[in-house]
Design an enzyme around this catalytic site. Structure first.
Site, PDB file in Angstrom:
ATOM      1  N   HIS A 305      19.791  26.097  11.719  1.00  0.00           N
ATOM      2  CA  HIS A 305      20.598  24.877  11.762  1.00  0.00           C
ATOM      3  C   HIS A 305      21.896  25.180  12.475  1.00  0.00           C
ATOM      4  O   HIS A 305      22.448  26.267  12.328  1.00  0.00           O
ATOM      5  CB  HIS A 305      20.897  24.361  10.343  1.00  0.00           C
ATOM      6  CG  HIS A 305      21.312  22.937  10.332  1.00  0.00           C
ATOM      7  ND1 HIS A 305      22.614  22.556  10.524  1.00  0.00           N
ATOM      8  CD2 HIS A 305      20.589  21.806  10.202  1.00  0.00           C
ATOM      9  CE1 HIS A 305      22.672  21.234  10.494  1.00  0.00           C
ATOM     10  NE2 HIS A 305      21.460  20.755  10.309  1.00  0.00           N
ATOM     11  N   ASP A 362      13.727  20.034   7.103  1.00  0.00           N
ATOM     12  CA  ASP A 362      12.417  19.681   7.632  1.00  0.00           C
ATOM     13  C   ASP A 362      11.315  20.654   7.246  1.00  0.00           C
ATOM     14  O   ASP A 362      10.153  20.403   7.513  1.00  0.00           O
ATOM     15  CB  ASP A 362      12.483  19.591   9.168  1.00  0.00           C
ATOM     16  CG  ASP A 362      13.331  18.412   9.614  1.00  0.00           C
ATOM     17  OD1 ASP A 362      13.211  17.357   8.992  1.00  0.00           O
ATOM     18  OD2 ASP A 362      14.108  18.567  10.565  1.00  0.00           O
TER      19      ASP A 362
HETATM   20  N1  CMC Z   1      13.185  30.468  15.154  1.00  0.00           N
HETATM   21  C1  CMC Z   1      13.507  31.593  15.806  1.00  0.00           C
HETATM   22  N2  CMC Z   1      14.729  31.837  16.333  1.00  0.00           N
HETATM   23  C2  CMC Z   1      15.661  30.896  16.191  1.00  0.00           C
HETATM   24  C3  CMC Z   1      15.407  29.687  15.515  1.00  0.00           C
HETATM   25  C4  CMC Z   1      14.117  29.486  14.980  1.00  0.00           C
HETATM   26  N3  CMC Z   1      13.805  28.363  14.344  1.00  0.00           N
HETATM   27  N4  CMC Z   1      16.505  28.919  15.514  1.00  0.00           N
HETATM   28  C5  CMC Z   1      17.454  29.613  16.177  1.00  0.00           C
HETATM   29  N5  CMC Z   1      16.937  30.811  16.577  1.00  0.00           N
HETATM   30  C6  CMC Z   1      17.662  31.881  17.293  1.00  0.00           C
HETATM   31  C7  CMC Z   1      17.838  31.508  18.747  1.00  0.00           C
HETATM   32  O1  CMC Z   1      16.789  32.032  19.539  1.00  0.00           O
HETATM   33  C8  CMC Z   1      19.171  32.129  19.070  1.00  0.00           C
HETATM   34  O2  CMC Z   1      18.976  33.503  19.287  1.00  0.00           O
HETATM   35  P1  CMC Z   1      19.933  34.286  20.341  1.00  0.00           P
HETATM   36  O3  CMC Z   1      21.320  34.186  19.801  1.00  0.00           O
HETATM   37  O4  CMC Z   1      19.390  35.672  20.340  1.00  0.00           O
HETATM   38  O5  CMC Z   1      19.764  33.575  21.640  1.00  0.00           O
HETATM   39  C9  CMC Z   1      19.965  31.996  17.769  1.00  0.00           C
HETATM   40  O6  CMC Z   1      18.976  31.911  16.725  1.00  0.00           O
HETATM   41  C10 CMC Z   1      20.847  30.745  17.707  1.00  0.00           C
HETATM   42  O7  CMC Z   1      20.036  29.619  18.041  1.00  0.00           O
HETATM   43  P2  CMC Z   1      20.541  28.385  18.883  1.00  0.00           P
HETATM   44  O8  CMC Z   1      19.370  27.660  19.429  1.00  0.00           O
HETATM   45  O9  CMC Z   1      21.589  28.834  19.844  1.00  0.00           O
HETATM   46  O10 CMC Z   1      21.252  27.551  17.730  1.00  0.00           O
HETATM   47  P3  CMC Z   1      21.576  26.021  17.751  1.00  0.00           P
HETATM   48  O11 CMC Z   1      22.649  25.820  16.757  1.00  0.00           O
HETATM   49  O12 CMC Z   1      21.837  25.561  19.142  1.00  0.00           O
HETATM   50  O13 CMC Z   1      20.210  25.332  17.278  1.00  0.00           O
HETATM   51  C11 CMC Z   1      18.484  24.417  15.967  1.00  0.00           C
HETATM   52  C12 CMC Z   1      19.967  24.863  16.015  1.00  0.00           C
HETATM   53  C13 CMC Z   1      18.237  23.681  14.664  1.00  0.00           C
HETATM   54  C14 CMC Z   1      18.202  23.462  17.127  1.00  0.00           C
HETATM   55  C15 CMC Z   1      17.573  25.676  16.062  1.00  0.00           C
HETATM   56  O14 CMC Z   1      17.797  26.517  14.966  1.00  0.00           O
HETATM   57  C16 CMC Z   1      16.096  25.297  16.160  1.00  0.00           C
HETATM   58  O15 CMC Z   1      15.590  25.056  17.268  1.00  0.00           O
HETATM   59  N6  CMC Z   1      15.365  25.268  15.002  1.00  0.00           N
HETATM   60  C17 CMC Z   1      13.978  24.826  14.995  1.00  0.00           C
HETATM   61  C18 CMC Z   1      13.924  23.299  15.035  1.00  0.00           C
HETATM   62  C19 CMC Z   1      14.343  22.683  13.720  1.00  0.00           C
HETATM   63  O16 CMC Z   1      13.901  23.073  12.654  1.00  0.00           O
HETATM   64  N7  CMC Z   1      15.180  21.624  13.824  1.00  0.00           N
HETATM   65  C20 CMC Z   1      15.626  20.830  12.663  1.00  0.00           C
HETATM   66  C21 CMC Z   1      17.081  20.981  12.398  1.00  0.00           C
HETATM   67  S1  CMC Z   1      17.593  20.302  10.805  1.00  0.00           S
HETATM   68  C22 CMC Z   1      17.227  18.616  10.865  1.00  0.00           C
HETATM   69  C23 CMC Z   1      17.746  17.866  12.031  1.00  0.00           C
HETATM   70  O17 CMC Z   1      18.774  18.196  12.617  1.00  0.00           O
HETATM   71  O18 CMC Z   1      17.126  16.879  12.389  1.00  0.00           O
END
Ligand code: CMC
Length: 427
Positions: A305, A362
């Site tokens: 998140h 989720d």
């Molecule tokens: N699985 C594996 N690695 C992950 C994941 C994951 N689910 N989420 C983040 N990471 C890693 C990512 O690869 C990155 O690594 P590095 O720093 O080495 O590049 C690091 O963690 C930070 O991730 P980010 O994408 O820069 O973080 P963000 O804040 O931009 O993204 C997120 C947040 C929710 C989009 C992301 O965690 C994600 O894609 N999760 C899976 C989708 C998900 O479950 N979304 C629902 C969110 S909660 C409900 C809602 O908002 O609707």
């Protein structure tokens, strides 16, 4: 309050005031930055940027805290109901018995859709994704309810807010019925908001439908858990669309479009699909390895998140609700065991610990919704239904702010500098 923040550019010093909210991080007010320095700030993804002032929802991501108008989400999920949370978000205070009764009555009187709007559905393919239908039908509300689109009129704003909250269950249930080829069910206002939605979704005109009280409570709680979440992507989309003066129905349609993405509301559908693909606990390590592999685009859906770096408090309530629904319906789903084991293994893995990746709202919601009988394609539509109150409350808050301006971010331009047009024959 902290002292002014100082920025030094080309040996010139500029002071920017630091503003405090009621709780949470202070913010540096940089509104004069461009005028004074000719520079913009650069923050793609808004990781350090507060885009507005808001008194609705507070999140402390490090502590796993989520408050609506000051009330902790755990208390609301345990003791409140969705109608009451809607009232709280829209009005700022918990309602009295009389206020709640009046509000629920008003919402129930807006549940029907204009009959001609129902014929919109026939224009969609039967296999259309419910979110595609929701984007279209919610946007189309603005063509039917002209008497509530004057955003400068507080009464219009109130009526359109009530209409949106009231009609979303009818719209979502009709999207489901259309895919099945079953007749649309008209609302039954003698039922609760959530009970009525269940009947419109799972009932048929040929026989009476009995609302299962435990399932009704569980679904109502899921709605509470999704009601609002501060300045997330879809809410920011609604605010940005609304900042131009667009009507509320168009703004909420924009929010639905944003919510659909798998990084946001689409994650509940993606998470259950992923858990089903993993299948059995023995296969989990393979998927964990894939999630850690930088060359593999695979991510653990329902994990991570932007704001929560400790635990998503909504996920804890969801996990408990899975057990309640299974017990009430006397069902089980091996996918729950897979999910619990995946959570356990991921949370003991250094990659997930270091990056502070935890199950989010989720991760478990799809397991409950599937046990209740919803197909995966409906999951995000349910999220949209519940988030509508947050969207309209945030939209109202923005429009009633006398300092409201159109949202207009700037950019770091990296394209070609000015150059002369080259005629076709000379290229
Ligand atoms: N699985 C594996 N690695 C992950 C994941 C994951 N689910 N989420 C983040 N990471 C890693 C990512 O690869 C990155 O690594 P590095 O720093 O080495 O590049 C690091 O963690 C930070 O991730 P980010 O994408 O820069 O973080 P963000 O804040 O931009 O993204 C997120 C947040 C929710 C989009 C992301 O965690 C994600 O894609 N999760 C899976 C989708 C998900 O479950 N979304 C629902 C969110 S909660 C409900 C809602 O908002 O609707």
């Amino acid at each position: 309050m902290a002292e002014d923040a100082k920025l030094i550019v080309d040996n010139k010093s500029f002071d920017y005031p630091v503003l405090s909210g009621s709780v949470g991080p202070e913010v540096v007010d940089i509104r004069k930055l461009y005028g004074q320095t000719g520079m913009f700030t650069y923050d793609p993804g808004f990781t350090s940027t507060a885009s507005c002032e808001s008194a609705l929802t507070y999140i402390d991501g490090d502590e796993g805290v989520l408050l609506h108008r000051g009330y902790p989400i755990g208390q609301l999920a345990e003791h409140s109901n969705f109608m009451e949370v809607c009232y709280l978000l829209l009005n700022g205070e918990l309602p009295s018995q009389l206020e709640l009764g009046n509000f629920s009555y008003t919402i129930s009187r807006h549940t029907m859709l204009h009959e001609q709007l129902m014929s919109f559905y026939k224009g969609f393919r039967r296999d259309a994704h419910p979110m595609a239908i929701m984007c279209g039908v919610v946007g189309a509300l603005s063509a039917f309810y002209h008497d509530s689109t004057d955003i400068a009129d507080p009464l219009h704003r109130r009526i359109s807010s009530h209409r949106l909250i009231a009609k979303m269950p009818t719209i979502a249930a009709a999207a489901y019925k259309y895919a099945l080829g079953q007749p649309f069910m008209y609302p039954d206002n003698s039922l609760s908001y959530t009970g009525n939605f269940m009947r419109m979704t799972f009932g048929v005109p040929a026989e009476p439908y009995e609302v299962h009280p435990v399932v009704e409570k569980a679904l109502d709680r899921i709605f509470i858990l999704h009601a609002d979440h501060e300045q997330n992507a879809s809410t920011s989309t609604v605010r940005l669309a609304g900042s131009s003066g667009a009507n509320p129905f168009a703004c909420i349609a924009a929010g639905i479009a944003c919510l659909w993405g798998p990084a946001h509301g689409g994650a509940n559908e993606a998470a259950l699909n992923m858990l089903r693909e993993i299948g059995t606990p023995e296969r989990i390590p393979h998927y964990i390895e894939r999630a850690k592999d930088k060359n593999d685009p695979f991510r653990l859906m329902g994990f991570g998140h932007r704001v929560y770096k400790n635990y998503d408090p909504r996920a804890a309530v969801m996990q408990k609700t899975v057990r309640e629904v299974f017990a009430a319906l006397k069902v089980t789903d091996p996918v729950f065991e897979t999910a619990l084991r995946l959570e356990e293994l991921a949370l003991s893995d250094p990659y997930f610990i270091e990056k502070k990746l935890f199950p989010n709202v989720d991760f478990y919601s799809g397991i409950i919704l599937s046990a209740i009988g919803f197909p995966t394609t409906m999951f995000t539509a349910l999220f949209a239904l519940a988030r509508t109150v947050g969207w309209v409350a945030q939209w109202n808050e923005m429009i009633s702010d006398p300092h409201q301006k159109i949202g207009r971010p700037r950019q770091l331009y990296t394209g070609p500098a000015e150059r002369d047009y080259v005629p076709l024959g000379q290229r």
